[in-house]
Structures are given as structure tokens and as C-alpha cells.
Design a protein around this motif. Structure first.
Motif, PDB file in Angstrom:
ATOM      1  N   ALA A   1       8.934   1.090   0.207  1.00  0.00           N
ATOM      2  CA  ALA A   1       8.231   2.156  -0.187  1.00  0.00           C
ATOM      3  C   ALA A   1       7.713   2.939  -1.444  1.00  0.00           C
ATOM      4  CB  ALA A   1       7.313   2.428   0.430  1.00  0.00           C
TER       5      ALA A   1
ATOM      6  N   ARG B   1      -8.752  -4.900   3.569  1.00  0.00           N
ATOM      7  CA  ARG B   1      -7.753  -5.688   4.384  1.00  0.00           C
ATOM      8  C   ARG B   1      -8.847  -6.960   4.681  1.00  0.00           C
ATOM      9  NH1 ARG B   1      -7.025  -1.234   8.830  1.00  0.00           N
ATOM     10  NH2 ARG B   1      -5.852   0.453   7.263  1.00  0.00           N
TER      11      ARG B   1
ATOM     12  N   THR C   1      -3.874   5.364   3.422  1.00  0.00           N
ATOM     13  CA  THR C   1      -2.880   4.498   4.044  1.00  0.00           C
ATOM     14  C   THR C   1      -3.331   3.027   3.312  1.00  0.00           C
ATOM     15  OG1 THR C   1      -2.320   5.740   5.973  1.00  0.00           O
ATOM     16  CG2 THR C   1      -2.149   3.587   6.015  1.00  0.00           C
ATOM     17  N   THR C   2      -4.445   2.934   3.253  1.00  0.00           N
ATOM     18  CA  THR C   2      -5.434   1.970   3.547  1.00  0.00           C
ATOM     19  C   THR C   2      -4.865   1.465   1.539  1.00  0.00           C
ATOM     20  OG1 THR C   2      -7.671   2.021   4.802  1.00  0.00           O
ATOM     21  CG2 THR C   2      -7.335   0.405   2.773  1.00  0.00           C
TER      22      THR C   2
ATOM     23  N   ALA D   1     -11.430   0.833   5.071  1.00  0.00           N
ATOM     24  CA  ALA D   1      -9.941   0.406   5.626  1.00  0.00           C
ATOM     25  C   ALA D   1     -10.418  -1.680   5.781  1.00  0.00           C
ATOM     26  CB  ALA D   1      -9.149   0.809   6.089  1.00  0.00           C
TER      27      ALA D   1
ATOM     28  N   GLU E   1      -1.761   0.629   1.695  1.00  0.00           N
ATOM     29  CA  GLU E   1      -1.408  -0.837   1.965  1.00  0.00           C
ATOM     30  C   GLU E   1      -1.658  -2.305   0.816  1.00  0.00           C
ATOM     31  OE1 GLU E   1      -3.289  -1.089   6.148  1.00  0.00           O
ATOM     32  OE2 GLU E   1      -2.326   0.040   7.072  1.00  0.00           O
TER      33      GLU E   1
ATOM     34  N   GLU F   1      11.353  -1.169   9.519  1.00  0.00           N
ATOM     35  CA  GLU F   1      10.258  -1.717   8.800  1.00  0.00           C
ATOM     36  C   GLU F   1      10.266  -1.402   7.417  1.00  0.00           C
ATOM     37  OE1 GLU F   1       6.556  -0.689  11.006  1.00  0.00           O
ATOM     38  OE2 GLU F   1       7.314  -0.388  12.407  1.00  0.00           O
TER      39      GLU F   1
ATOM     40  N   GLN G   1       1.001  -2.664  -1.355  1.00  0.00           N
ATOM     41  CA  GLN G   1       2.089  -3.462  -0.554  1.00  0.00           C
ATOM     42  C   GLN G   1       1.671  -4.330  -0.286  1.00  0.00           C
ATOM     43  OE1 GLN G   1       3.120  -0.759   2.574  1.00  0.00           O
ATOM     44  NE2 GLN G   1       4.296  -0.020   1.222  1.00  0.00           N
ATOM     45  N   GLY G   2       0.863  -5.164  -0.215  1.00  0.00           N
ATOM     46  CA  GLY G   2      -0.204  -6.092   0.014  1.00  0.00           C
ATOM     47  C   GLY G   2       0.205  -7.119  -0.582  1.00  0.00           C
TER      48      GLY G   2
ATOM     49  N   GLY H   1       4.000   7.201   1.801  1.00  0.00           N
ATOM     50  CA  GLY H   1       3.503   7.135   3.146  1.00  0.00           C
ATOM     51  C   GLY H   1       3.661   7.297   4.580  1.00  0.00           C
TER      52      GLY H   1
END
Length: 197
Positions: free
Chosen positions: A167, A49, A82-83, A45, A86, A161, A89-90, A129
């Protein structure tokens, strides 16, 4: 002769084509990777990132999907899921189609697409998520004349958030783009694969 209650017999055990006749572990592919732990998933992860922060969206997504802990414990799978979410979403939505096209052109791109579809469904199943189905509430859709017709939608409450609604919107967008590129065959392969993410 003994008194036998025939209603309690398991007749599937006598069927030669039943799952009792063969070992179900043979359905797992022989190329399943070694089990991974949540510590390994946390290291991956961090690397993913860093790629995402450096602007390498394709590298981050590919790396996250290539290292999916198919044989990991549940905690490792959750950390990795989760990674992946992310990363999704990134990546800007305007770049999503380009990233998917480039990923599919890579060797093993179709397998990566199937893994991505697994993560999308996992996240959708857990409330985008989030933590299970908490924060979900039924909402009446109403009919033409404003009277409910017995149909309700499950809609996520905005929980801060960005909320799980945002999400879910990201996941649906990625799902739509992925189905456009790989077709419904990707959905069928994910639903029939015994390897979970």
C-alpha cells in the motif's frame, strides 16, 4: 502593590500581532461544506466503488475527491480516506498519469489534486491506510562496511493481503506522479491548509 510573579505572565496576550488578538476560526474558509457523517461517507463509498468497477477510474477518483468530508467527524473522514485509498489501489499504475492529467484538465482540477495530496499524506501518516504505526519496526541500514551508522529505516512488516508495504508503494507512486504534474506547490498548499481530510 501586589506581589506578581512576572515569569508566569503570558506575554503573548499583550502582543497585538499574537493569535490571542484575533479569532482563529476566521482562518477557516467560509465555503467549508456542511458537516457529514460516516453514514453519508459510506453511501459515497458505495457510489465510488460502483464507478471503479464499471471501469470509470477518472470518475471514481474525481467523485471521491469532490465529496471529501472536510467538515466531517473523524469517523466520516476515516471511512472516506479508506475509499480514496481503495480507488488509488484499484487504478493500474500504468493509467495513473493519464487519470491525473485528465483530472487536472477538469474545472477545479487543481483543488482536487490538493485534496488527493492530503489523502496521500494521511494514509502515509497512518501506515498506508493501516491502523496507526502498529506493524512498523526499525531496521538498520548498515554502512559501507556493514556496520550501522546510527541511521535506521522504519519499514512496514508484511501483514497479509499485500501488507502495508504494498500500500505504501502505491501511495509513493501516486505521490511521485502528482508532484511531477503540480510541482512542490501542491505539497506546500497541503501543509499550510487548515482543512483536514
Amino acid at each position: 502593590m501586589a506581589n506578581i510573579n512576572y515569569r508566569t505572565l503570558n506575554v503573548d496576550a499583550y502582543d497585538p500581532e499574537s493569535s490571542y488578538s484575533f479569532d482563529l476560526t476566521t482562518l477557516q474558509p467560509s465555503s467549508l461544506p456542511a458537516p457529514s457523517t460516516s453514514g453519508e461517507s459510506a453511501q459515497i463509498a458505495t457510489q465510488v466503488r460502483q464507478l471503479l468497477r464499471a471501469g470509470d477510474s477518472l470518475g471514481a477518483l474525481s467523485s471521491a475527491l469532490e465529496t471529501a468530508p472536510l467538515a466531517g467527524d473523524e469517523q466520516a473522514k476515516q471511512v472516506h480516506a479508506t475509499t480514496v485509498i481503495e480507488v488509488l489501489q484499484g487504478i493500474r499504475q500504468s493509467d495513473a498519469s493519464r487519470v491525473l492529467n485528465e483530472m487536472l484538465k477538469q474545472p477545479g482540477g487543481n483543488a482536487l489534486a490538493d485534496t488527493l495530496m492530503k489523502y496521500i499524506y494521511r494514509a502515509m501518516g497512518s501506515g498506508a491506510g493501516g491502523s496507526g504505526s502498529r506493524g512498523m519496526s526499525p531496521q538498520s541500514t548498515g554502512g559501507v562496511d556493514g556496520v550501522g551508522r546510527g541511521f535506521s529505516q522504519i519499514q512496514a512488516r508484511n501483514t497479509g493481503e499485500g501488507g502495508s508495504g504494498q500500500a505504501m508503494s502505491v501511495l509513493l507512486s501516486w505521490h511521485e506522479k502528482l508532484v511531477e504534474l503540480v510541482g512542490v506547490g501542491g505539497i506546500v498548499r497541503v501543509m499550510s491548509d487548515r482543512r483536514t481530510v
